[in-house]
Design an enzyme around this catalytic site. Structure first.
Site, mmCIF file in Angstrom:
data_model
loop_
_atom_site.group_PDB
_atom_site.id
_atom_site.type_symbol
_atom_site.label_atom_id
_atom_site.label_comp_id
_atom_site.label_asym_id
_atom_site.label_seq_id
_atom_site.Cartn_x
_atom_site.Cartn_y
_atom_site.Cartn_z
ATOM 1 N N ASP A 1 11.478 -13.309 42.754
ATOM 2 C CA ASP A 1 12.646 -12.630 42.176
ATOM 3 C C ASP A 1 13.951 -13.114 42.789
ATOM 4 O OD1 ASP A 1 14.376 -10.829 40.991
ATOM 5 O OD2 ASP A 1 13.868 -9.214 42.352
ATOM 6 N N ASP B 1 19.230 -13.159 37.330
ATOM 7 C CA ASP B 1 18.140 -12.341 37.834
ATOM 8 C C ASP B 1 16.835 -12.679 37.125
ATOM 9 O OD1 ASP B 1 16.638 -10.395 39.039
ATOM 10 O OD2 ASP B 1 17.556 -8.710 38.008
#
Length: 504
Positions: free
Chosen positions: A278, A73
């Protein structure tokens, strides 16, 4: 940021040459151990779960090593692992297989030390959470071992797997608990640099296409064979409220839609739009006015009951594409084709539209959804990032962007020369300093939309069973999870949509 996923555990492989570059390879399915070697790399398998999103890395924690598969992430900054004592790991049922991706038993590790009792806490918009202690222990990625790695240990969590966050240290969960920047610690990329694995705090991400079996995240360098054209640097923006770099916010300055009918320049009152790049979020989220124009281009319909824009699955065959521009005139432009923007609704059988112009056609989710226009930051997730080669330079606070080379078979790894060195093979966007804060001009027509719609291929001769609307809310919830602490719009409640089929 995080999306919910259920998948098989990936395999751990490693190759160690020189302590300057660390690479994790991405695979969509478990393929068994295999060894690859290139100068200055460590290689480890991560798993791409196509339908619900997310890229997962097989890692190990503790002494002796305990294997876990964790989600990679770029939108968060902590490593955290579920504790074996957490109730979610002990629960198995027809709908849950516990922590099938692994959990960590701290009592079985001779090197585990609690450094922050009850200080780890992170929560998500859907109400899921992980709380517990901060610990230090050994952490292995492939053949590379880091000592005294600080991690969260989720002793009270309803999430059955952990994350590997690689963002700025000021975005660590502990900052939200203490409200003090002095609480930040050396997270994974910082510790890699300090322990000599990479020369500087930087990495590049190549996710490859939606159906690909391979990709990579490369710490400490770039791979010039994984992109086409020029690699262009743009500046990361500071978080306005903190006046500091906390997340990977860049300025998106244009969106165009191109099809056989022509090219439309789309508009938004929010241009230039601050967006976070992201990898931990499946969809991309833009202001509602821009999202609406994109939906109109492709014939997507927004269903307020579930907060999702849906379109016929046949639109993945459309030859149209969207072009996302960054950093003003002369800045990088990334083209996103429709086969990267049409995602299945469920992991089960096909579902169809119950009424309207698309009645009877199989329904899919469109890869660009909306945040309200009063949000301070928007999000480009995997539906964008698969089409871009992205370099994150956390020392110079810059992002490098270039069109990805899908399914590239060659490799040419170039390491950053030293701490704070400029991004290899990259040039700066020439006009980003002149980017204004004024909105773009509306074109007044969407002429390119005809090409998108005319390009779709669906003869409608064989219709799937009627649409089960109740299943959309489940998938919608799993695909729209974002971290509340990042300041993103947290008002996107999901409700069960009752059937609108005329026969019911």
């Amino acid at each position: 940021m995080r999306t919910v996923a259920t998948l098989a555990t990936g395999a751990l492989v490693a190759s160690v040459a020189q302590a300057q570059v660390v690479q994790w390879d991405i695979v969509r399915k478990h393929t068994g151990p295999k060894l690859t070697r290139r100068a200055g790399t460590f290689t480890e398998v991560i798993t791409n779960e196509k339908v619900r999103g997310g890229y997962f890395a097989s890692c190990s924690v503790g002494t002796p090593a305990q294997n876990l598969t964790l989600q990679l992430d770029t939108g968060s900054s902590d490593i955290w692992v579920p504790s074996s004592s957490a109730s979610v790991c002990e629960q198995t049922s027809s709908s849950s297989d516990g922590c099938s991706l692994g959990s960590f038993d701290e009592s079985e590790s001779s090197t585990a030390t609690v450094v922050g009792e009850n200080e780890f806490s992170i929560s998500y918009v859907d109400g899921s959470h992980s709380k517990g202690d901060y610990i230090t222990d050994t952490f292995q990625i492939g053949g590379a071992k880091l000592t005294n790695m600080t991690m969260g240990l989720g002793t009270s969590t309803d999430i059955p797997y952990g994350l590997v966050g690689v963002g700025y240290t000021l975005n660590e969960a502990i900052i939200g608990t203490t409200h003090s920047s002095s609480s930040q610690y050396d997270n994974l990329p910082v510790l890699m640099q300090k322990q000599g694995l990479i020369a500087t705090n930087a990495y590049s991400l190549w996710l490859n296409d939606l159906d690909a079996s391979t990709g990579s995240i490369l710490f400490g360098g770039i791979d010039t064979e994984k992109y086409k054209g020029d690699l262009t640097r743009i500046n990361i923006q500071k978080d306005a409220s903190a006046n500091a770099f906390t997340s990977f916010i860049v300025s998106m300055t244009s969106v165009q839609a191109t099809s056989s009918s022509g090219t439309d320049t789309l508009s938004s009152a929010t241009f230039p739009i601050p967006v976070v790049l992201d990898s931990g979020t499946t969809f991309s989220y833009v202001p509602t006015d821009l999202a609406t124009e994109m939906w109109n281009e492709v014939g997507a319909e927004y269903y307020s009951e579930v907060g999702l824009a849906l379109l016929p699955c046949s639109m993945e065959n459309s030859a149209g594409h969207f072009s996302f521009g960054f950093g003003g005139t002369g800045g990088p432009v990334i083209n996103i084709t429709m086969d990267e923007l049409v995602l299945p609704l469920t992991t089960g059988g096909a579902v169809t539209f119950p009424s309207g112009p698309n009645k009877g056609q199989e329904a899919c989710q469109f890869g660009v959804q909306n945040f309200s226009s009063d949000s301070t930051t928007f999000l480009l997730g995997d539906t964008f990032m698969r089409s871009a080669y992205v370099v994150y330079d956390l020392v110079n606070n810059q992002i490098g962007l270039a069109p990805t080379d899908f399914n590239a078979t060659k490799s040419n790894v170039v390491a950053f020369a030293s701490e704070g060195a400029q991004m290899p093979s990259a040039t700066a966007a020439p006009n980003q300093a002149a980017v204004s804060e004024s909105a773009s001009t509306t074109t007044g027509s969407l002429g390119a939309s005809g090409g998108f719609l005319n390009d779709k291929s669906s003869d409608g001769s064989s219709l799937p069973p009627p649409l089960d609307w109740s299943r959309i809310a489940v998938m919608g919830a799993s695909m729209s999870l974002v971290l509340d602490k990042d300041g993103l719009d947290s008002s996107r409640g999901l409700r069960t949509l009752e059937s609108e089929d005329e026969g019911e």
